[in-house]
Write an enzyme that holds these catalytic residues in place. Structure first.
Site, PDB file in Angstrom:
ATOM      1  N   GLU A  66     -10.233  37.777  19.755  1.00 23.99           N
ATOM      2  CA  GLU A  66     -11.430  37.304  19.083  1.00 23.99           C
ATOM      3  C   GLU A  66     -11.178  35.965  18.372  1.00 23.99           C
ATOM      4  O   GLU A  66     -12.024  35.085  18.386  1.00 23.99           O
ATOM      5  CB  GLU A  66     -11.881  38.370  18.080  1.00 23.99           C
ATOM      6  CG  GLU A  66     -13.261  38.187  17.511  1.00 23.99           C
ATOM      7  CD  GLU A  66     -14.379  38.244  18.556  1.00 23.99           C
ATOM      8  OE1 GLU A  66     -14.123  38.709  19.674  1.00 23.99           O
ATOM      9  OE2 GLU A  66     -15.492  37.800  18.225  1.00 23.99           O
ATOM     10  N   ASP A  67     -10.009  35.824  17.783  1.00 23.51           N
ATOM     11  CA  ASP A  67      -9.791  34.691  16.869  1.00 23.51           C
ATOM     12  C   ASP A  67      -8.782  33.651  17.342  1.00 23.51           C
ATOM     13  O   ASP A  67      -8.521  32.692  16.628  1.00 23.51           O
ATOM     14  CB  ASP A  67      -9.306  35.206  15.501  1.00 23.51           C
ATOM     15  CG  ASP A  67     -10.356  36.075  14.823  1.00 23.51           C
ATOM     16  OD1 ASP A  67     -11.538  35.937  15.185  1.00 23.51           O
ATOM     17  OD2 ASP A  67      -9.990  36.876  13.954  1.00 23.51           O
TER      18      ASP A  67
END
Ligand code: MN
Length: 488
Positions: free
Chosen positions: A75-76
């Site tokens: 996600e990051d």
């Protein structure tokens, strides 16, 4: 927190398992998150490290701890889910994927979504380990919440109390439940929290310890006489549960009598009843407060004997008597079953363990309630999909994007032109799957649904709306041919 501490803790619960891969997962996550900071100002990697550590505390298996370290990577960071799969295999990648998906659900505090969210939470994860990771992730986020604006803190706290806490209770993971509750209590009602904390930790502490000593001095020789090998502890009362009791029963702190609570842990079920007998011969019990959760466990599997007696100075005191196994179960819920089951056989294998647990649970309690609740095929005929804003919609199985569009709003349905499913172009008549993120692309100038949609839509709402227009449009056609017909 260090990776070595995590490995050591993991080995305590899983002796003989090669945990060196945890080093690799750590290095991988550290490199991916390089340069990122938490809102508190610390390096980002601290968060996955703490998440993984909490997982080892609840005795999670190896794949789960690895996934805990990697849970924010796709996600990051620049690393994708495919990268994770290549490096750590399908099992870990699936867990990380589950977390990423759950992270997309947003909470708006609207009553209507609350139930759906809870259900979706359970339905979307075919593997309950995902939920454990999500809980540990949330617990660490709560512990480091000061970096966020107060309003956001409160939103997260409310979401936790309304969604996460009930699910933790359902799965019997009381250890995580209490920890989350007390932090949320502090965020939402800081004055009340500090007031209770002071009363409990400062005012009552001395009194509590003296009382505990008194009970111990009377009870210990009797237990020794009866050859019961025991452990005794003051039960840590959680502030939020005291607060809830005060609210519910409209009582003051001093009136909540089981604030004085003791727990006795003995080797066998036989010893539980023996100990109960000894306590009841020493002090007078309050019969209305006696509960035999060993003979009749709670729906979430909880087992213990509870009794409240009038102890020294006539003070009402609650005892909980249980075996060590029951104690572990009460802390770790479903996870404990798995741990015991495997440690007995002393062999280590993880896939499908949750399914096994559910089977075990079925045999053990005979109360189908929990099994029913947890068992994912409860949701067999329902799916949960969400909008790009994170709102959750419950639909019948095999629903299509058109059904979804009408569930959002009639106008979206009427103007639907195309659809993106999980960011990829899809078809308006294709079947949606659990957890899909659906974005309907509308066409401004379009006002009518396509009557052909009736051939595939599943929900009544969609059918009715489309038929409504079909009727209207045939009337319009008539009007065009027979100018005499007028609307009034
Ligand atoms: Mn996280």
């Amino acid at each position: 927190m260090t990776i070595d501490r995590i490995i050591n803790k993991f080995k305590e619960n899983h002796p003989g398992v090669d945990a060196s891969i945890l080093h690799l997962a750590y290095e991988y996550a550290k490199e991916a998150h390089q340069g990122q900071m938490r809102k508190t100002g610390e390096p980002y990697i601290n968060h996955p490290l703490h998440t993984a550590y909490i997982l080892t505390e609840i005795k999670a298996d190896l794949a789960t701890v690895i996934a805990g370290l990697l849970h924010d990577v796709p996600e990051d960071t620049y690393r994708t889910l495919d990268d994770v799969e290549k490096e750590f295999g399908e099992e870990v990648a699936n867990l990380v994927k589950g977390i990423t998906k759950l992270g997309k659900i947003k909470y708006r505090g609207i009553e209507r979504y609350k139930e759906n969210l809870k259900k979706m939470f359970l339905a979307m994860t075919n593997d309950l380990r995902v939920i454990f990771i999500k809980f540990c992730d949330r617990l660490n986020n709560l512990r480091t919440i000061e970096g966020l604006p107060v309003e956001k803190q409160k939103r997260i706290a409310r979401e936790t109390l309304e969604i996460y806490v009930p699910i933790a209770g359902l799965l019997g993971i009381s250890r995580l439940k209490w920890q989350m509750e007390d932090i949320c209590f502090k965020i939402l009602y800081p004055d009340k929290f500090h007031e209770l904390e002071y009363k409990y930790e400062v005012e009552k502490k001395v009194e509590r310890n003296q009382f505990f000593q008194k009970i111990k001095n009377i009870l210990t020789p009797k237990l020794k006489e009866a050859n019961v090998d025991y452990g005794i502890e003051i039960r840590f009362k959680h502030l939020y549960s005291i607060y809830q009791k005060m609210q519910k029963k409209n009582r003051k702190f001093d009136e909540i009598y089981d604030v004085f609570a003791l727990r006795i842990i003995v080797p066998s079920i036989n010893d539980c009843y023996k100990t109960l007998g000894i306590i009841h011969t020493l002090w007078k019990p309050n019969p209305s407060r006696f509960k035999d959760y060993i003979a009749v466990p709670k729906p979430n599997g909880y087992k213990s004997l509870h009794t409240t007696i009038y102890g020294p100075e006539g003070k009402a005191t609650e005892f909980q008597i249980r075996t060590n196994e029951m104690h572990e179960e009460s802390l770790y819920g479903l996870a404990a079953h798995w741990y015991y089951k495997h440690s007995e056989r002393n062999n280590y294998q993880s896939p499908n363990w949750i399914k096994e647990i559910i089977e075990v649970q079925k045999e053990v309690t005979n109360t189908d309630e929990l099994v029913k609740k947890v068992k994912l095929d409860v949701f067999q005929d329902r799916i949960f999909v969400f909008s790009p804003q994170g709102d959750v919609f419950e639909l019948p199985e095999r629903s299509t994007p058109i059904d979804f569009a009408y569930a959002v709003h009639s106008n979206i349905g009427n103007k639907a032109a195309s659809v993106l499913i999980n960011d990829k172009l899809g078809k308006l008549d294709q079947e949606l799957r659990n957890g899909d993120m659906v974005k309907i692309v509308t066409e401004k100038n379009r006002h009518h649904p396509n009557p052909d949609w009736l051939k595939f839509v599943k929900t009544r709402r969609a059918k009715e709306r489309i038929k409504q227009y079909a009727r209207k449009s045939s009337l319009e056609r008539l009007k065009r041919f027979i100018p005499g017909i007028k609307e009034k």
